[in-house]
Design a protein around this motif. Structure first.
Motif, PDB file in Angstrom:
ATOM      1  N   ASN A  37       0.804  -1.229   0.000  1.00  0.00           N
ATOM      2  CA  ASN A  37       0.000   0.000   0.000  1.00  0.00           C
ATOM      3  C   ASN A  37       0.833   1.273   0.000  1.00  0.00           C
ATOM      4  O   ASN A  37       0.488   2.237  -0.687  1.00  0.00           O
ATOM      5  N   ARG A  38       1.924   1.278   0.790  1.00  0.00           N
ATOM      6  CA  ARG A  38       2.665   2.521   0.975  1.00  0.00           C
ATOM      7  C   ARG A  38       3.871   2.654   0.050  1.00  0.00           C
ATOM      8  O   ARG A  38       4.063   3.701  -0.588  1.00  0.00           O
ATOM      9  N   ILE A  39       4.692   1.621  -0.025  1.00  0.00           N
ATOM     10  CA  ILE A  39       5.900   1.721  -0.841  1.00  0.00           C
ATOM     11  C   ILE A  39       5.584   1.553  -2.328  1.00  0.00           C
ATOM     12  O   ILE A  39       6.015   2.344  -3.175  1.00  0.00           O
ATOM     13  N   LEU A  40       4.813   0.500  -2.652  1.00  0.00           N
ATOM     14  CA  LEU A  40       4.498   0.225  -4.051  1.00  0.00           C
ATOM     15  C   LEU A  40       3.263   0.975  -4.537  1.00  0.00           C
ATOM     16  O   LEU A  40       3.080   1.161  -5.739  1.00  0.00           O
ATOM     17  N   GLY A  41       2.390   1.356  -3.604  1.00  0.00           N
ATOM     18  CA  GLY A  41       1.205   2.120  -3.983  1.00  0.00           C
ATOM     19  C   GLY A  41       0.129   1.310  -4.666  1.00  0.00           C
ATOM     20  O   GLY A  41      -0.615   1.834  -5.500  1.00  0.00           O
ATOM     21  N   VAL A  42       0.017   0.016  -4.331  1.00  0.00           N
ATOM     22  CA  VAL A  42      -1.050  -0.827  -4.881  1.00  0.00           C
ATOM     23  C   VAL A  42      -1.858  -1.391  -3.720  1.00  0.00           C
ATOM     24  O   VAL A  42      -1.317  -1.674  -2.651  1.00  0.00           O
ATOM     25  N   ASP A  43      -3.158  -1.544  -3.949  1.00  0.00           N
ATOM     26  CA  ASP A  43      -4.020  -2.047  -2.880  1.00  0.00           C
ATOM     27  C   ASP A  43      -3.886  -3.552  -2.675  1.00  0.00           C
ATOM     28  O   ASP A  43      -4.049  -4.063  -1.580  1.00  0.00           O
ATOM     29  N   HIS A  44      -3.605  -4.277  -3.751  1.00  0.00           N
ATOM     30  CA  HIS A  44      -3.544  -5.734  -3.646  1.00  0.00           C
ATOM     31  C   HIS A  44      -2.627  -6.245  -4.749  1.00  0.00           C
ATOM     32  O   HIS A  44      -2.991  -6.227  -5.921  1.00  0.00           O
ATOM     33  N   MET A 253       1.695   3.267  11.440  1.00  0.00           N
ATOM     34  CA  MET A 253       3.098   3.290  11.039  1.00  0.00           C
ATOM     35  C   MET A 253       3.228   3.732   9.584  1.00  0.00           C
ATOM     36  O   MET A 253       4.131   4.509   9.232  1.00  0.00           O
ATOM     37  N   GLY A 254       2.334   3.245   8.753  1.00  0.00           N
ATOM     38  CA  GLY A 254       2.371   3.630   7.351  1.00  0.00           C
ATOM     39  C   GLY A 254       2.137   5.108   7.148  1.00  0.00           C
ATOM     40  O   GLY A 254       2.781   5.753   6.311  1.00  0.00           O
ATOM     41  N   LEU A 255       1.205   5.677   7.917  1.00  0.00           N
ATOM     42  CA  LEU A 255       0.934   7.113   7.818  1.00  0.00           C
ATOM     43  C   LEU A 255       2.144   7.943   8.224  1.00  0.00           C
ATOM     44  O   LEU A 255       2.431   8.990   7.629  1.00  0.00           O
ATOM     45  N   LEU A 256       2.848   7.476   9.258  1.00  0.00           N
ATOM     46  CA  LEU A 256       3.975   8.238   9.794  1.00  0.00           C
ATOM     47  C   LEU A 256       5.240   8.106   8.943  1.00  0.00           C
ATOM     48  O   LEU A 256       5.936   9.086   8.683  1.00  0.00           O
ATOM     49  N   ILE A 257       5.515   6.884   8.503  1.00  0.00           N
ATOM     50  CA  ILE A 257       6.771   6.629   7.806  1.00  0.00           C
ATOM     51  C   ILE A 257       6.678   6.855   6.307  1.00  0.00           C
ATOM     52  O   ILE A 257       7.613   7.365   5.670  1.00  0.00           O
TER      53      ILE A 257
END
Length: 260
Positions: A37-44, A253-257
């Motif tokens: 979700n965060r690094i690659l930007g894909v939901d699944h 964690m995803g929101l912060l990092i």
């Protein structure tokens, strides 16, 4: 529900099995919530998305590979929690309370699950796997209500099984079909240790029909084989709150990092 389980003098307890299951869940949640979700930007992340990422961003291949490994490890939790559900059902003294707690946990987990895995407060496209455990628990209750080997009892069990598969599909429950299938097989061989392991491993491989990542899931039967029939020290509150807490922790964690 009070059948006697043959115990071995050594091995691991149900609580230790649960810890292994939680570790597999943590790895899977980290892979999907942070990497996908965060690094690659894909939901699944699926094979098509992986190829597209490799073509457009070759540097993303390492992250995508790690994410895929995490998805495979995530499936290893399914046999363990299916097994623990069957054991919990066999030995519970308060089935109504057990079903109620599972229902509450499924409902409470849904929003943290949606936040961690889709970034949305409500995502109707996929429901958390605790709902599959709830359906499985109800299936076991109905199975045990028709213990006789009459044609009517067999027919009822067949109808219950079909409806269980339909419901987890209609509700789009994550790991739903695999969990129901594992629960059914582990219940069928509940009193036969060797058949339970062989049947469980075979079923775990068959679950790759629903997801190719299930090819890794039979590994968890090593831990299940070592189960000694003991409950072990446990904290019920911790066991029931840890999954939604882990989901919320990785979402935060995803929101912060990795803020988008």
């Amino acid at each position: 529900m009070n059948e006697t389980l043959q115990k071995r003098p050594s091995g691991i307890s149900a609580n230790a099995l649960r810890v292994w299951g939680l570790l597999f869940l943590v790895v899977g949640v980290a892979g999907r919530s942070l990497i996908e979700n965060r690094i690659l930007g894909v939901d699944h992340l699926n094979s098509e998305q992986l190829l597209a990422l490799m073509n457009q961003h070759p540097e993303a291949m390492t992250a995508a590979t790690v994410a895929l490994v995490c998805k495979a490890i995530y499936t290893c939790a399914a046999p363990i929690f299916a097994f623990l559900l069957v054991e919990g059902f066999r030995h519970t003294e308060n089935l109504t309370g057990y079903i109620t707690r599972m229902g509450i946990l499924a409902a409470v987990t849904e929003i943290p699950y949606d936040l961690a895995f889709s970034g949305k407060l409500i995502n109707m496209g996929e429901q958390n796997p605790v709902f599959a455990l709830l359906v499985g628990l109800i299936v076991l209750w109905l199975y045990s209500s028709y213990r006789e080997k009459s044609a009517a009892a067999i027919a009822v069990k067949a109808v219950v099984t079909v409806f269980a598969f339909l419901w987890v599909g209609i509700l789009r429950i994550d790991q739903g079909h695999s969990l129901i299938l594992l629960i059914m097989v582990l219940w069928l061989f509940r009193n036969k240790q060797l058949y339970r392991i062989v049947g469980g491993v075979t079923t775990a491989f068959l679950c790759s029909i629903f997801s190719p990542f299930y090819m890794a899931s039979p590994m968890s039967f090593v831990a299940i084989y070592l189960y000694n029939g003991e409950k072990g020290a446990e904290n019920r509150i911790f066991n029931y709150v840890i999954f939604p807490v882990v989901l919320l922790a990785f979402f935060s964690m995803g929101l912060l990092i990795f803020p988008k």
